[in-house]
Motif scaffolding. Structure first.
Motif, PDB file in Angstrom:
ATOM      1  N   LEU A   1      -5.520   8.378 -17.650  1.00  0.00           N
ATOM      2  CA  LEU A   1      -4.653   7.739 -16.657  1.00  0.00           C
ATOM      3  C   LEU A   1      -3.320   7.316 -17.254  1.00  0.00           C
ATOM      4  N   ALA A   2      -3.262   7.239 -18.588  1.00  0.00           N
ATOM      5  CA  ALA A   2      -2.096   6.655 -19.241  1.00  0.00           C
ATOM      6  C   ALA A   2      -1.107   7.682 -19.757  1.00  0.00           C
ATOM      7  N   ARG A   3      -1.378   8.973 -19.545  1.00  0.00           N
ATOM      8  CA  ARG A   3      -0.503   9.964 -20.177  1.00  0.00           C
ATOM      9  C   ARG A   3       0.910   9.943 -19.613  1.00  0.00           C
ATOM     10  N   ARG A   4       1.108   9.384 -18.429  1.00  0.00           N
ATOM     11  CA  ARG A   4       2.452   9.309 -17.853  1.00  0.00           C
ATOM     12  C   ARG A   4       2.982   7.891 -17.793  1.00  0.00           C
ATOM     13  N   LEU A   5       2.323   6.997 -18.492  1.00  0.00           N
ATOM     14  CA  LEU A   5       2.813   5.626 -18.587  1.00  0.00           C
ATOM     15  C   LEU A   5       3.912   5.522 -19.643  1.00  0.00           C
TER      16      LEU A   5
ATOM     17  N   LEU B   1       0.826  -1.207   0.000  1.00  0.00           N
ATOM     18  CA  LEU B   1       0.000   0.000   0.000  1.00  0.00           C
ATOM     19  C   LEU B   1       0.859   1.255   0.000  1.00  0.00           C
ATOM     20  N   ILE B   2       1.899   1.275   0.823  1.00  0.00           N
ATOM     21  CA  ILE B   2       2.778   2.444   0.858  1.00  0.00           C
ATOM     22  C   ILE B   2       3.544   2.570  -0.461  1.00  0.00           C
ATOM     23  N   ALA B   3       3.947   1.424  -1.032  1.00  0.00           N
ATOM     24  CA  ALA B   3       4.601   1.456  -2.347  1.00  0.00           C
ATOM     25  C   ALA B   3       3.660   2.028  -3.397  1.00  0.00           C
ATOM     26  N   MET B   4       2.399   1.647  -3.335  1.00  0.00           N
ATOM     27  CA  MET B   4       1.409   2.166  -4.281  1.00  0.00           C
ATOM     28  C   MET B   4       1.265   3.680  -4.141  1.00  0.00           C
ATOM     29  N   ILE B   5       1.247   4.166  -2.895  1.00  0.00           N
ATOM     30  CA  ILE B   5       1.145   5.602  -2.663  1.00  0.00           C
ATOM     31  C   ILE B   5       2.381   6.322  -3.209  1.00  0.00           C
ATOM     32  N   SER B   6       3.549   5.732  -3.006  1.00  0.00           N
ATOM     33  CA  SER B   6       4.780   6.331  -3.540  1.00  0.00           C
ATOM     34  C   SER B   6       4.752   6.372  -5.060  1.00  0.00           C
ATOM     35  N   HIS B   7       4.270   5.293  -5.674  1.00  0.00           N
ATOM     36  CA  HIS B   7       4.125   5.297  -7.131  1.00  0.00           C
ATOM     37  C   HIS B   7       3.128   6.369  -7.566  1.00  0.00           C
ATOM     38  N   ALA B   8       2.068   6.571  -6.781  1.00  0.00           N
ATOM     39  CA  ALA B   8       1.084   7.593  -7.126  1.00  0.00           C
ATOM     40  C   ALA B   8       1.706   8.990  -7.083  1.00  0.00           C
ATOM     41  N   VAL B   9       2.605   9.217  -6.108  1.00  0.00           N
ATOM     42  CA  VAL B   9       3.315  10.495  -6.038  1.00  0.00           C
ATOM     43  C   VAL B   9       4.174  10.677  -7.286  1.00  0.00           C
ATOM     44  N   GLU B  10       4.895   9.609  -7.647  1.00  0.00           N
ATOM     45  CA  GLU B  10       5.715   9.666  -8.867  1.00  0.00           C
ATOM     46  C   GLU B  10       4.845   9.961 -10.076  1.00  0.00           C
ATOM     47  N   PHE B  11       3.695   9.311 -10.128  1.00  0.00           N
ATOM     48  CA  PHE B  11       2.765   9.482 -11.238  1.00  0.00           C
ATOM     49  C   PHE B  11       2.259  10.919 -11.308  1.00  0.00           C
ATOM     50  N   ALA B  12       1.979  11.489 -10.138  1.00  0.00           N
ATOM     51  CA  ALA B  12       1.343  12.803 -10.097  1.00  0.00           C
ATOM     52  C   ALA B  12       2.280  13.929 -10.509  1.00  0.00           C
ATOM     53  N   VAL B  13       3.550  13.837 -10.129  1.00  0.00           N
ATOM     54  CA  VAL B  13       4.463  14.959 -10.367  1.00  0.00           C
ATOM     55  C   VAL B  13       5.551  14.629 -11.377  1.00  0.00           C
TER      56      VAL B  13
ATOM     57  N   ALA C   1      17.873  29.877 -22.858  1.00  0.00           N
ATOM     58  CA  ALA C   1      18.248  30.201 -21.480  1.00  0.00           C
ATOM     59  C   ALA C   1      18.450  28.925 -20.679  1.00  0.00           C
ATOM     60  N   PRO C   2      19.447  28.897 -19.829  1.00  0.00           N
ATOM     61  CA  PRO C   2      19.696  27.666 -19.062  1.00  0.00           C
ATOM     62  C   PRO C   2      18.486  27.307 -18.208  1.00  0.00           C
ATOM     63  N   GLN C   3      18.165  25.994 -18.163  1.00  0.00           N
ATOM     64  CA  GLN C   3      17.027  25.520 -17.396  1.00  0.00           C
ATOM     65  C   GLN C   3      17.365  25.466 -15.911  1.00  0.00           C
ATOM     66  N   ARG C   4      16.358  25.743 -15.099  1.00  0.00           N
ATOM     67  CA  ARG C   4      16.512  25.569 -13.666  1.00  0.00           C
ATOM     68  C   ARG C   4      16.445  24.090 -13.322  1.00  0.00           C
ATOM     69  N   PRO C   5      17.012  23.692 -12.208  1.00  0.00           N
ATOM     70  CA  PRO C   5      16.918  22.282 -11.801  1.00  0.00           C
ATOM     71  C   PRO C   5      15.454  21.861 -11.703  1.00  0.00           C
ATOM     72  N   ASP C   6      15.116  20.734 -12.286  1.00  0.00           N
ATOM     73  CA  ASP C   6      13.748  20.233 -12.320  1.00  0.00           C
ATOM     74  C   ASP C   6      13.454  19.532 -11.000  1.00  0.00           C
ATOM     75  N   ARG C   7      12.970  20.297 -10.045  1.00  0.00           N
ATOM     76  CA  ARG C   7      12.739  19.731  -8.720  1.00  0.00           C
ATOM     77  C   ARG C   7      11.599  18.723  -8.737  1.00  0.00           C
ATOM     78  N   SER C   8      10.585  18.979  -9.536  1.00  0.00           N
ATOM     79  CA  SER C   8       9.459  18.049  -9.607  1.00  0.00           C
ATOM     80  C   SER C   8       9.904  16.688 -10.130  1.00  0.00           C
ATOM     81  N   ALA C   9      10.718  16.705 -11.181  1.00  0.00           N
ATOM     82  CA  ALA C   9      11.219  15.454 -11.726  1.00  0.00           C
ATOM     83  C   ALA C   9      12.097  14.721 -10.719  1.00  0.00           C
ATOM     84  N   ALA C  10      12.884  15.471  -9.951  1.00  0.00           N
ATOM     85  CA  ALA C  10      13.749  14.849  -8.941  1.00  0.00           C
ATOM     86  C   ALA C  10      12.915  14.201  -7.845  1.00  0.00           C
ATOM     87  N   ARG C  11      11.859  14.902  -7.427  1.00  0.00           N
ATOM     88  CA  ARG C  11      10.977  14.321  -6.408  1.00  0.00           C
ATOM     89  C   ARG C  11      10.286  13.079  -6.935  1.00  0.00           C
TER      90      ARG C  11
END
Length: 322
Positions: free
Chosen positions: A213-217, A17-29, A61-71
């Motif tokens: 639901l599949a746009r980030r798959l 369940l916690i793994a699923m929630i972590s995957h959901a966070v990855e999915f969301a951001v 212009a140089p890109q800022r660090p992608d914090r969302s992708a890192a999270r």
């Protein structure tokens, strides 16, 4: 040992369940990336070039660090490690259940589901190790694990009991182990199959539910290849399991095939999966049509596991829930 097995199952469900929630966070951001805006092209008219205009882009212009992708990447890695931890707890539950029963832990429906789901998640970890790019598929895999294990705990659980006399045969290990292994791989295979159908629709421009639901798959092509690979691997094992069951039936009941409900649905599953592999190998059949056949195949497996045990009686009524 029985109590320990029960506790390990509970901890495994929580870890999934916690793994699923972590995957959901990855999915969301995961795709919330900042888009750098390139400087507009400046038209330069050079002297001595006969008045011809040329265009050149200024450096972006140089890109800022992608914090969302890192999270998102961190959440995905945490989810993968939690899935591995859950699988270890899950395996411990299966092993301790077998030690408590002093037999292979496949004597009833609860134990069957417990082992099939472990095979499915173990196969997923192998896929993830070889193809890390498919990690986001773990959201759906862990969801399936949580649902099936919770259902097994709430509706299928039985105390440890000795093996029924009818099952006390070496064919029990041969037949049931191969059925479990094939079913676990089919369980894994239906996840990318369903994901492929959604992702393919998204890539074709469909923006309604469930395609959103599949746009980030991962890309549809990779999901379809994984679907085919898992089914092509599991089908020969499933075929052997059905043949082994027929041989056992001949030895135990004096006939190899009697159209018992489980035998009938096993045959239906075999036909549907054979149809999928044939359709997949036929160039004129669209990939989404073939994939739908694979999904139907898993529905027949579920019918054989749950429907037959709950609603029919026959010579295979060993579920422990009737």
């Amino acid at each position: 040992m029985s109590a320990l097995s029960d506790q390990l199952v509970t901890f495994a469900i929580l870890a999934y369940l916690i793994a699923m929630i972590s995957h959901a966070v990855e999915f969301a951001v995961g795709n919330a990336r900042k888009v750098a805006v390139a400087a507009p092209a400046r038209e330069l008219v050079g002297a001595g070039v006969g008045g011809a205009g040329g265009t050149v882009d200024e450096p972006a212009a140089p890109q800022r660090p992608d914090r969302s992708a890192a999270r998102a990447a961190l959440a995905g890695r945490i989810a993968a490690w939690l899935t591995a931890l859950a699988a270890a707890l899950h395996l411990g539950a299966v092993v301790t259940r077998g030690i408590a029963a002093e037999r292979m832990p496949w004597g009833n429906m609860y134990e069957f589901v417990l082992t099939v789901t472990w095979i499915g998640v173990a196969a997923w970890l192998v896929v993830l190790w070889k193809q890390p790019s498919l990690r986001r598929l773990g959201l759906f895999l862990t969801l399936v694990m949580v649902l099936l294990l919770a259902f097994a705990e709430l509706k299928l659980y039985v105390q440890v009991v000795p093996l029924m006399p009818a099952l006390q045969s070496y064919w029990f290990i041969i037949h049931v182990s191969t059925i479990i292994f094939a079913s676990g791989i089919f369980l894994l295979g239906v996840v990318p199959a369903a994901a492929y159908l959604m992702r393919a629709g998204w890539e074709q421009g469909r923006r309604s539910f469930p395609y959103t639901l599949a746009r980030r798959l991962p890309a549809a092509a990779g999901l379809e290849r994984l679907t085919f690979t898992t089914h092509a691997f599991a089908f020969p094992i499933f075929t052997f399991a059905v043949i082994a069951g027929a041989i056992w039936a001949e030895a135990a009941w004096g006939r190899a095939w009697g159209w018992d409900p489980k035998e009938t649905w096993a045959f239906i599953s075999w036909v549907v999966y054979a149809g999928y592999l044939h359709a997949r190998a036929t160039p004129s059949v669209k990939r989404n049509v073939a994939t739908w056949i694979a999904v139907v195949g898993f529905l027949t497996v579920l019918m054989n596991l749950f429907g037959v045990n709950f609603f029919f009686t026959g010579l295979h009524s060993y579920a422990g829930v009737n």
